[in-house]
Design an enzyme around this catalytic site. Structure first.
Site, PDB file in Angstrom:
ATOM      1  N   GLN A 174      -4.742  -1.537   9.534  1.00 53.92           N
ATOM      2  CA  GLN A 174      -4.700  -2.872   8.942  1.00 53.92           C
ATOM      3  C   GLN A 174      -5.309  -3.908   9.888  1.00 53.92           C
ATOM      4  O   GLN A 174      -4.994  -3.946  11.078  1.00 53.92           O
ATOM      5  CB  GLN A 174      -3.237  -3.229   8.602  1.00 53.92           C
ATOM      6  CG  GLN A 174      -3.060  -4.539   7.866  1.00 53.92           C
ATOM      7  CD  GLN A 174      -3.638  -4.538   6.451  1.00 53.92           C
ATOM      8  OE1 GLN A 174      -3.736  -3.501   5.800  1.00 53.92           O
ATOM      9  NE2 GLN A 174      -4.041  -5.697   5.981  1.00 53.92           N
ATOM     10  N   LYS A 216       0.851  -1.205   0.000  1.00 53.48           N
ATOM     11  CA  LYS A 216       0.000   0.000   0.000  1.00 53.48           C
ATOM     12  C   LYS A 216       0.881   1.248   0.000  1.00 53.48           C
ATOM     13  O   LYS A 216       0.612   2.218  -0.714  1.00 53.48           O
ATOM     14  CB  LYS A 216      -0.945  -0.016   1.215  1.00 53.48           C
ATOM     15  CG  LYS A 216      -2.068  -1.053   1.066  1.00 53.48           C
ATOM     16  CD  LYS A 216      -2.866  -1.287   2.349  1.00 53.48           C
ATOM     17  CE  LYS A 216      -3.831  -2.467   2.134  1.00 53.48           C
ATOM     18  NZ  LYS A 216      -4.598  -2.846   3.316  1.00 53.48           N
ATOM     19  N   ASP A 243     -11.166   2.924   3.943  1.00 54.64           N
ATOM     20  CA  ASP A 243     -11.351   1.473   3.895  1.00 54.64           C
ATOM     21  C   ASP A 243     -12.830   1.087   3.824  1.00 54.64           C
ATOM     22  O   ASP A 243     -13.166  -0.050   3.519  1.00 54.64           O
ATOM     23  CB  ASP A 243     -10.791   0.875   5.200  1.00 54.64           C
ATOM     24  CG  ASP A 243      -9.597  -0.023   4.965  1.00 54.64           C
ATOM     25  OD1 ASP A 243      -9.405  -0.454   3.822  1.00 54.64           O
ATOM     26  OD2 ASP A 243      -8.875  -0.277   5.938  1.00 54.64           O
TER      27      ASP A 243
HETATM   28  N1  GUN Z   1      -7.057  -6.862   6.054  1.00 54.00           N
HETATM   29  C1  GUN Z   1      -7.380  -7.594   4.964  1.00 54.00           C
HETATM   30  N2  GUN Z   1      -7.923  -6.803   4.008  1.00 54.00           N
HETATM   31  C2  GUN Z   1      -7.942  -5.552   4.513  1.00 54.00           C
HETATM   32  C3  GUN Z   1      -8.370  -4.296   3.987  1.00 54.00           C
HETATM   33  O1  GUN Z   1      -8.873  -4.165   2.871  1.00 54.00           O
HETATM   34  N3  GUN Z   1      -8.210  -3.223   4.823  1.00 54.00           N
HETATM   35  C4  GUN Z   1      -7.675  -3.358   6.076  1.00 54.00           C
HETATM   36  N4  GUN Z   1      -7.583  -2.261   6.821  1.00 54.00           N
HETATM   37  N5  GUN Z   1      -7.278  -4.502   6.582  1.00 54.00           N
HETATM   38  C5  GUN Z   1      -7.405  -5.592   5.799  1.00 54.00           C
END
Ligand code: GUN
Length: 294
Positions: A97, A53, A120
């Site tokens: 995350q 990311k 998100d």
């Molecule tokens: N863990 C797995 N997929 C995601 C996501 O799209 N966003 C976040 N914040 N955590 C995740």
């Protein structure tokens, strides 16, 4: 029949070029989109997602603010950081995350994020808005799946979509998006999960299968109708002594067998993954535009 590949990497590159141009346009007006990325602990898969990311932000000129905290971080400390990020005008998007360590209440942390910075799409306000079809930040993986289908010209209108997996991150929101009365929606959606009886009887009737179960070989060739579209959201590490890392990534679909039945199929890696990150970038740019009124 051999399926055509839905190349998420190529499509993501195309969309990121569009976003880079948008970021340059914003820079000329004095706006620099910023994303705060918070990782608690050292889960290897989460570390690699978070690094990807951050690299993607750099690629298109979005500022990323990296907060890597030890696994023992307290709930109070994390909530304090979220409040600081909510108040920081340089931060337009906040990503915590998941999963978080067991001693932290995930729901409380997500609830503390300002919905206007929730790129998100996990805050209940955004989930609710999405459900009733209002403008909202959409969860990145389901949004990426819909974009992938739309941009490959897959007709979802009236199609029977079978989603395997009911997580809050993928299965549930994807079901909502695909049944919504809008482009990339209007589908008849079946959601299957670990308690579904005779999974194959459902998947065999699908025009579009989305596998989001988190288990290799959940979808095998005999579970797929000839000509179906197959989207694989799974990212599973399986041991592989021939790799330096000791593992390789596979999806939830038996790709080598299913590609002979499907008309279109996503690879793993290089399918949904790059699209997920691209949708995160798109939401961050959108958040910066909304906050600056440009
Ligand atoms: N863990 C797995 N997929 C995601 C996501 O799209 N966003 C976040 N914040 N955590 C995740």
């Amino acid at each position: 029949m051999s399926a055509k590949l839905m190349d998420g990497k190529a499509l993501a590159a195309e969309m990121r070029a569009e976003l880079r141009a948008e970021v340059e346009r914003l820079a000329a007006t004095g706006v620099a989109p910023g994303l705060a990325v918070v990782l608690v602990g050292k889960d290897p898969a989460s570390q690699s997602y978070v690094s990807a990311k951050e690299r993607a932000c750099a690629e298109i000129g979005v500022r990323s603010f990296d907060h890597r905290l030890p696994a023992e971080t307290t709930q109070d400390r994390l909530m304090g950081l979220v409040r600081e990020l909510n108040a920081d005008p340089k931060v337009h998007g906040i990503l915590v995350q998941l999963p978080l360590p067991k001693h932290i209440n995930e729901d409380d942390v997500l609830l503390a994020i300002d919905p206007a910075k929730d790129v998100d799409g996990f805050h209940p306000v955004n989930v609710g808005r999405m459900l009733i079809g209002h403008k909202a930040y959409l969860p990145c993986t389901p949004h990426g799946v819909v974009q992938m289908l739309v941009r490959h010209g897959v007709r979802t209108d009236g199609a029977h979509v079978v989603i395997v997996g009911r997580s809050n991150i993928v299965g549930k929101p994807l079901a909502v998006l695909m049944m919504q009365k809008r482009e990339g929606g209007n589908a008849t959606v079946t959601v299957c999960h670990t308690r579904t009886r005779d999974l194959a009887s459902h998947t065999r009737r699908a025009d579009i299968i989305v596998a989001a179960a988190g288990r290799p070989n959940t979808i095998t060739a005999e579970m797929v109708k000839d000509g179906a579209v197959v989207v694989d959201v799974g990212v599973n590490r399986v041991e592989d002594a021939s790799k330096k890392s000791g593992f390789r990534l596979v999806g939830d679909v038996d790709f080598e067998a299913v590609k002979h039945k499907a008309s279109l199929i996503t690879p793993v890696p290089g399918g949904v993954g790059p699209m997920t990150i691209t949708m995160l970038l798109a939401s961050t740019v959108e958040a910066a535009k909304l906050s600056s009124g440009t």
